[in-house]
Design an enzyme around this catalytic site. Structure first.
Site, short mmCIF file in Angstrom:
data_model
loop_
_atom_site.label_atom_id
_atom_site.label_comp_id
_atom_site.label_asym_id
_atom_site.label_seq_id
_atom_site.Cartn_x
_atom_site.Cartn_y
_atom_site.Cartn_z
N HIS A 278 0.85 -1.21 0.00
CA HIS A 278 0.00 0.00 0.00
C HIS A 278 0.88 1.25 0.00
O HIS A 278 0.63 2.19 -0.78
CB HIS A 278 -0.91 -0.02 1.23
CG HIS A 278 -1.65 1.26 1.45
ND1 HIS A 278 -2.96 1.44 1.05
CD2 HIS A 278 -1.27 2.44 2.02
CE1 HIS A 278 -3.35 2.67 1.37
NE2 HIS A 278 -2.34 3.28 1.96
N GLU A 279 1.91 1.28 0.87
CA GLU A 279 2.78 2.45 0.93
C GLU A 279 3.58 2.62 -0.36
O GLU A 279 3.84 3.74 -0.81
CB GLU A 279 3.73 2.33 2.14
CG GLU A 279 3.04 2.30 3.49
CD GLU A 279 2.14 3.50 3.73
OE1 GLU A 279 2.46 4.59 3.21
OE2 GLU A 279 1.12 3.37 4.42
N HIS A 282 1.86 4.55 -3.17
CA HIS A 282 1.95 6.02 -3.13
C HIS A 282 3.17 6.50 -3.90
O HIS A 282 3.13 7.53 -4.56
CB HIS A 282 2.02 6.50 -1.68
CG HIS A 282 0.75 6.30 -0.91
ND1 HIS A 282 -0.47 6.74 -1.36
CD2 HIS A 282 0.51 5.69 0.29
CE1 HIS A 282 -1.41 6.44 -0.48
NE2 HIS A 282 -0.84 5.80 0.53
N GLU A 358 -5.77 6.97 -1.31
CA GLU A 358 -5.64 5.82 -0.42
C GLU A 358 -6.40 4.61 -0.97
O GLU A 358 -5.94 3.46 -0.84
CB GLU A 358 -6.15 6.17 0.97
CG GLU A 358 -5.34 7.23 1.70
CD GLU A 358 -3.92 6.79 2.02
OE1 GLU A 358 -3.68 5.57 2.06
OE2 GLU A 358 -3.06 7.68 2.20
N ASP A 362 -4.86 1.00 -1.90
CA ASP A 362 -5.42 -0.29 -1.45
C ASP A 362 -5.58 -1.24 -2.63
O ASP A 362 -5.24 -2.43 -2.54
CB ASP A 362 -6.78 -0.07 -0.78
CG ASP A 362 -6.66 0.48 0.63
OD1 ASP A 362 -5.54 0.50 1.17
OD2 ASP A 362 -7.69 0.91 1.18
#
Length: 428
Positions: A278-279, A282, A358, A362
């Site tokens: 997930h990070e 970004h 976000e 996901d």
């Protein structure tokens, strides 16, 4: 006139507080829609009855404190203007030194100190609340240390910003806001660059991930995403909180992927890999740089509006504020009020963009790890550790949530799991 304005400001704040309390405790609906009851997003399936009760209580009080805190700052700065305290701070700075930059520093110190002391009770209540509900494990001494670091770091940056800001205002009354915005671009990038290596270590200890087997798995994910990562950092947070977190910080060569040790202690490897994916999303989708661009755009609009509103307000109530003009540093509390109000008004929009990013992260993470069970249980553990509401009230979501709600996040993964199962069943 000033006394009347102060009375109505206090009355408005009290009425606002009652309205927020009424909304959060009597009107707001955080119950789960019928179609999600019994699903993985239903907190009754992974929280016991006591945890359910505590999460609702804690969330309601925490939301109330959030909505009271920012308007309280507006009220305090407004009263500083009306009571002549801003004028007193200016007089004290003039009497202390003849150096104009020293005067700025002294004025900002007294203003910051008074505002900090006035808001301290609410900050302490928030700290005590998190201790009572076992979210925070931090001692009062440790908490005060972080508070003082906050104060001095903010003071140091504020002296530089305010000194430059009022120099620009006095040099160019019409276009100071444009020049201030132009200077804010390199300043913002500089702060983001130094934050991971200069500012963050003031609060916590950071070190490369101790679990080298897990680090190898995370770096393998990073290689698949074509991210040039050499280390994953963990931070010692167990002495301060029971909450879980992971994040990306910094830009350029100082960018870091950081895991709280509480996350490492409570989640298994598959759950952590989902969070890491997930990070990484970004980074891959350049959300950080999109966020910087959005922030700079909003700041340009905000500075222009502040320029217009401050001129109007001072021309109308300058006598009551005891301010001679925009270039008078005594107007700084008014600048802070308008800046905070505009940021608060823009927060539903910025939160909407953040929630979209976000949700994208996901989706990227579940596609990359292909482990819906790990993703769902990770979100359940995050909810449990933070006593978060799965389905918060609408106003809370709009003003507080930079992430999708847990109901949205878990149900989206369940949909992915069902879709994948159907596709596998249809394949020959």
């Amino acid at each position: 006139m000033a006394r009347k304005m102060g009375f109505f400001a206090i009355l408005a704040y009290v009425l606002f507080g009652f309205l927020v309390y009424w909304y959060l405790f009597y009107i707001a609906d955080s119950t789960l829609p019928f179609e999600f009851q019994g699903s993985s997003a239903d907190p009754a399936t992974f929280l016991n009855s006591r945890e359910l009760m505590l999460s609702e209580e804690y969330s309601q009080i925490r939301n109330l404190l959030f909505f009271l805190a920012t308007p309280l700052e507006w009220l305090i700065y407004f009263l500083i203007l009306l009571t002549g305290l801003s004028k007193a701070f200016k007089n004290w700075s003039d009497e202390t030194t003849k150096n104009k930059y020293g005067r700025v520093g002294i004025y900002v110190f007294w203003l910051s100190l008074f505002a900090y002391m006035a808001t301290f009770p609410l900050s302490y209540i928030s700290y005590h609340l998190s201790k009572t509900y076992n979210i925070s494990t931090q001692t009062f001494a440790s908490w005060m240390k972080d508070e003082l670091i906050d104060f001095w770091v903010n003071f140091g940056m504020m002296v530089v910003i305010v000194g430059v800001l009022y120099w620009l205002i006095n040099r160019s009354r019409r276009f100071w806001w444009l020049f201030a915005w132009m200077l804010s671009i390199p300043f913002t990038l500089f702060i983001m660059f130094v934050q991971p290596v200069v500012i963050d270590p003031l609060y916590n200890d950071f070190y490369p991930l101790k679990n080298k087997e897990l680090e190898a798995k995370i770096l393998d994910l990073a290689a698949q995403a074509e991210i040039p990562a050499e280390h994953v950092f963990e931070v010692d947070m167990a002495e301060k909180t029971n909450a879980l977190n992971a994040y990306v910080t910094g830009i350029g060569s100082n960018s870091r992927i950081v895991l709280w040790d509480t996350t490492l202690n409570r989640l298994n490897d598959n759950q952590i890999l989902f969070i890491m994916a997930h990070e990484m999303a970004h980074y891959v989708e350049k959300h950080l740089y999109i966020g910087i661009a959005g922030y700079l755009l909003l700041s340009l609009i905000g500075l222009y509006l502040i320029h217009k509103i401050m001129n109007w307000a001072i021309s109308r109530w300058g006598k009551e504020f005891k301010v001679s003009g925009m270039g008078d540093i005594r107007s700084l509390p008014l600048f802070f009020i308008l800046l905070s109000m505009l940021a608060f008004a823009a927060s539903p929009f910025s939160n909407f963009v953040s929630r979209y990013q976000e949700a994208r992260a996901d989706s990227y993470a579940i596609e990359m790890t292909d482990n819906p069970e790990a993703a769902i249980t990770a979100f359940q553990e995050l909810t449990k550790a933070g006593l978060s509401q799965v389905n918060p009230p609408l106003l809370v979501k709009l003003f507080r949530y930079g992430h999708p709600t847990m109901l949205e996040r878990i149900s989206r993964i369940e949909d992915y799991e069902i879709q994948k199962r159907n596709e596998e069943g249809m394949s020959p």
